[in-house]
Structure formats: structure tokens, C-alpha cells
Design a protein around this motif. Structure first.
Motif, PDB file in Angstrom:
ATOM      1  N   THR A 159       0.812  -1.220   0.000  1.00  0.00           N
ATOM      2  CA  THR A 159       0.000   0.000   0.000  1.00  0.00           C
ATOM      3  C   THR A 159       0.846   1.271   0.000  1.00  0.00           C
ATOM      4  O   THR A 159       0.326   2.349   0.285  1.00  0.00           O
ATOM      5  CB  THR A 159      -0.946   0.031   1.225  1.00  0.00           C
ATOM      6  N   ARG A 167      -5.968   2.441   0.329  1.00  0.00           N
ATOM      7  CA  ARG A 167      -5.329   1.454   1.215  1.00  0.00           C
ATOM      8  C   ARG A 167      -6.376   0.537   1.828  1.00  0.00           C
ATOM      9  O   ARG A 167      -6.193  -0.682   1.877  1.00  0.00           O
ATOM     10  CB  ARG A 167      -4.563   2.156   2.335  1.00  0.00           C
ATOM     11  N   ASP A 168      -7.463   1.131   2.301  1.00  0.00           N
ATOM     12  CA  ASP A 168      -8.526   0.321   2.901  1.00  0.00           C
ATOM     13  C   ASP A 168      -9.073  -0.687   1.895  1.00  0.00           C
ATOM     14  O   ASP A 168      -9.377  -1.830   2.256  1.00  0.00           O
ATOM     15  CB  ASP A 168      -9.655   1.222   3.402  1.00  0.00           C
ATOM     16  N   TRP A 171      -6.516  -3.517   1.566  1.00  0.00           N
ATOM     17  CA  TRP A 171      -6.559  -4.413   2.729  1.00  0.00           C
ATOM     18  C   TRP A 171      -7.807  -5.291   2.686  1.00  0.00           C
ATOM     19  O   TRP A 171      -7.744  -6.483   3.026  1.00  0.00           O
ATOM     20  CB  TRP A 171      -6.522  -3.619   4.033  1.00  0.00           C
ATOM     21  N   ARG A 175      -7.846  -9.344   2.643  1.00  0.00           N
ATOM     22  CA  ARG A 175      -8.656 -10.122   3.576  1.00  0.00           C
ATOM     23  C   ARG A 175      -9.535 -11.112   2.826  1.00  0.00           C
ATOM     24  O   ARG A 175      -9.676 -12.275   3.214  1.00  0.00           O
ATOM     25  CB  ARG A 175      -9.505  -9.181   4.435  1.00  0.00           C
ATOM     26  N   ALA A 193      -2.333  -2.826  10.303  1.00  0.00           N
ATOM     27  CA  ALA A 193      -3.193  -3.432   9.286  1.00  0.00           C
ATOM     28  C   ALA A 193      -2.753  -4.856   8.983  1.00  0.00           C
ATOM     29  O   ALA A 193      -3.578  -5.764   8.822  1.00  0.00           O
ATOM     30  CB  ALA A 193      -3.183  -2.588   8.007  1.00  0.00           C
TER      31      ALA A 193
END
Length: 231
Positions: A159, A167-168, A171, A175, A193
Motif C-alpha cells: 500500500t 489502502r482500505d 486491505w 482479507r 493493518a
């Protein structure tokens, strides 16, 4: 799945790695942590045959691939999201995705699955690689690696340089991949994170492994962050 034993590497006369050991099992998420210049990217380059190791062993499913050509590493099931993304600028998003695609039956990654994971790539599929934002290029680099249908995906600086919202999204993507059983080796600076998705962590300092352990062990060891991860 991936096993690295005693990996040593150098650029000319400058030794960078002094015996790296790490392992990633099937369905496992492992991080490679350390400050800048400590050998993380060199480790990835040596694993993928982009830099010939001076010593040590890299094996995939028990098969010795130390110093093998990069295309043989990819064929063995390793996919790379390189530092700096390195998308193919003269190609469209869709051409980037299909350029190195490998099929693996109905359960494998396809264009439609990539577009489902990253709807923005569908919207930009006719745009050239150099017409994308940094976040879109990272999505494309991840999608391109997934299109090789890897057994293990390696992300170098997952990221870095991205806006918080992007970035979120990255991630969340990782996941999702973990939940699907994808084995992943990640380099990134966002330890918090990483701790939310990773099973184990390997910390390197000046080309040597100085700490390794599970996420609970890392969270119980704030001194590891202070000594080896803070700038």
C-alpha cells in the motif's frame, strides 16, 4: 509451500542478505517486515530469480528452484506484485490482465472475477496503464498477479504511497483473498493493518532474520516495533 533456507545475496561485492529463513504454508498469510534498506525487496528478487542467490535454497512444494529463471518461478505457482507496480504502460488495463494469464479451470481467476474484485478496473478497462492513478495501478498489479492463478502471491510494498481510502480497499481485497485460502507473503509498513490479516511475521535487520512469530506474539512484543520497525 514456499520455503527459504539460508538465503544469501549480493549486488556485486556488496552483500545484502546473510542467511534469510522463512516459510509460507498453503492458505497462510506471512509478512516480511523491516525498515527501509534492510533487504526485504532483495529477498523477493532472490526468490523470484531476478537476482541470483550467493547461497541458500528456495523451494516450492519441495522442488528446488534456487536461482531459476523468473518464468519458471511463475510457472511453479508464485505470483508477484512488485514494488512500484510496474504495469505495462503501452497496454490497456484489459491487455495488462490477459498478458500473463494462466488458466486453472473453472475455479481459477478470470477477467470477470478480477472485475468483480476491483469494479474500477472494469470501468477503466480500455484505458492505458499509464493513464491510471497510483491506486488503480496497484489494483491492476494485483489483478495481473491473480490472473496467473498463483498458489502463492507476493506483494512488495502493498500500500505504499496510496491514499487512505485506496489502502482500505487493498486491505479488504487481501482479507478476501485470505478468506478464499490464498497463500500470501506481504511487505508493507502498516504493521497494525498487517496484524489484522496475517498469521505470522518475519522481521529482518541488515539482511538477517532478527525476530519471527505469530500475530499474538507480535502484539505482545511492542519492543519489536520499537527496535526494528520504527524509523
Amino acid at each position: 509451500m514456499l520455503k527459504v533456507d539460508g538465503l544469501q545475496a549480493a549486488y556485486g561485492d556488496s552483500r545484502v542478505l546473510f542467511g534469510i529463513d522463512l516459510e509460507v504454508g498453503r492458505g497462510e498469510v506471512v509478512t516480511l517486515l523491516g525498515r527501509n534498506g534492510m533487504g526485504k525487496t532483495t529477498t523477493v528478487r532472490a526468490i523470484f530469480g531476478l537476482l541470483r542467490p550467493r547461497a541458500g535454497r528456495v523451494s516450492v512444494d519441495g522442488r528446488d528452484l534456487t536461482g531459476a529463471e523468473p518464468h519458471l518461478i511463475a510457472r511453479a505457482g508464485l505470483g508477484l506484485v512488485p514494488e512500484g507496480r510496474q504495469v505495462f504502460a503501452p497496454l490497456t488495463v484489459e491487455e495488462n490482465l490477459i498478458a500473463t494469464a494462466r488458466t486453472r479451470g473453472k475455479a481459477g481467476w478470470t477477467l470477470e472475477r478480477i472485475y468483480g474484485l476491483f469494479p474500477r478496473l472494469r470501468e477503466r478497462r480500455r484505458n492505458m496503464g499509464d493513464q491510471l492513478s497510483g491506486g488503480e495501478q496497484q489494483m491492476l498489479a494485483i489483478g495481473r498477479a491473480l490472473m496467473t492463478n498463483p498458489a502463492l502471491m507476493v506483494l512488495d510494498e502493498a500500500t505504499e504511497g496510496l491514499a487512505p481510502l485506496i489502502r482500505d480497499e487493498i486491505w479488504a481485497c487481501l482479507r478476501h483473498l485470505k478468506d478464499e485460502g490464498e497463500a500470501i507473503l506481504i511487505i508493507d509498513k502498516n504493521v497494525d493493518a498487517l496484524a489484522r490479516i496475517a498469521d505470522r511475521h518475519v522481521v529482518i535487520e541488515k539482511g538477517k532474520v532478527v525476530w519471527s512469530g505469530s500475530t499474538p506474539e507480535l502484539l505482545r512484543s511492542p519492543d519489536v516495533k520499537t527496535r526494528f520497525l520504527h524509523v
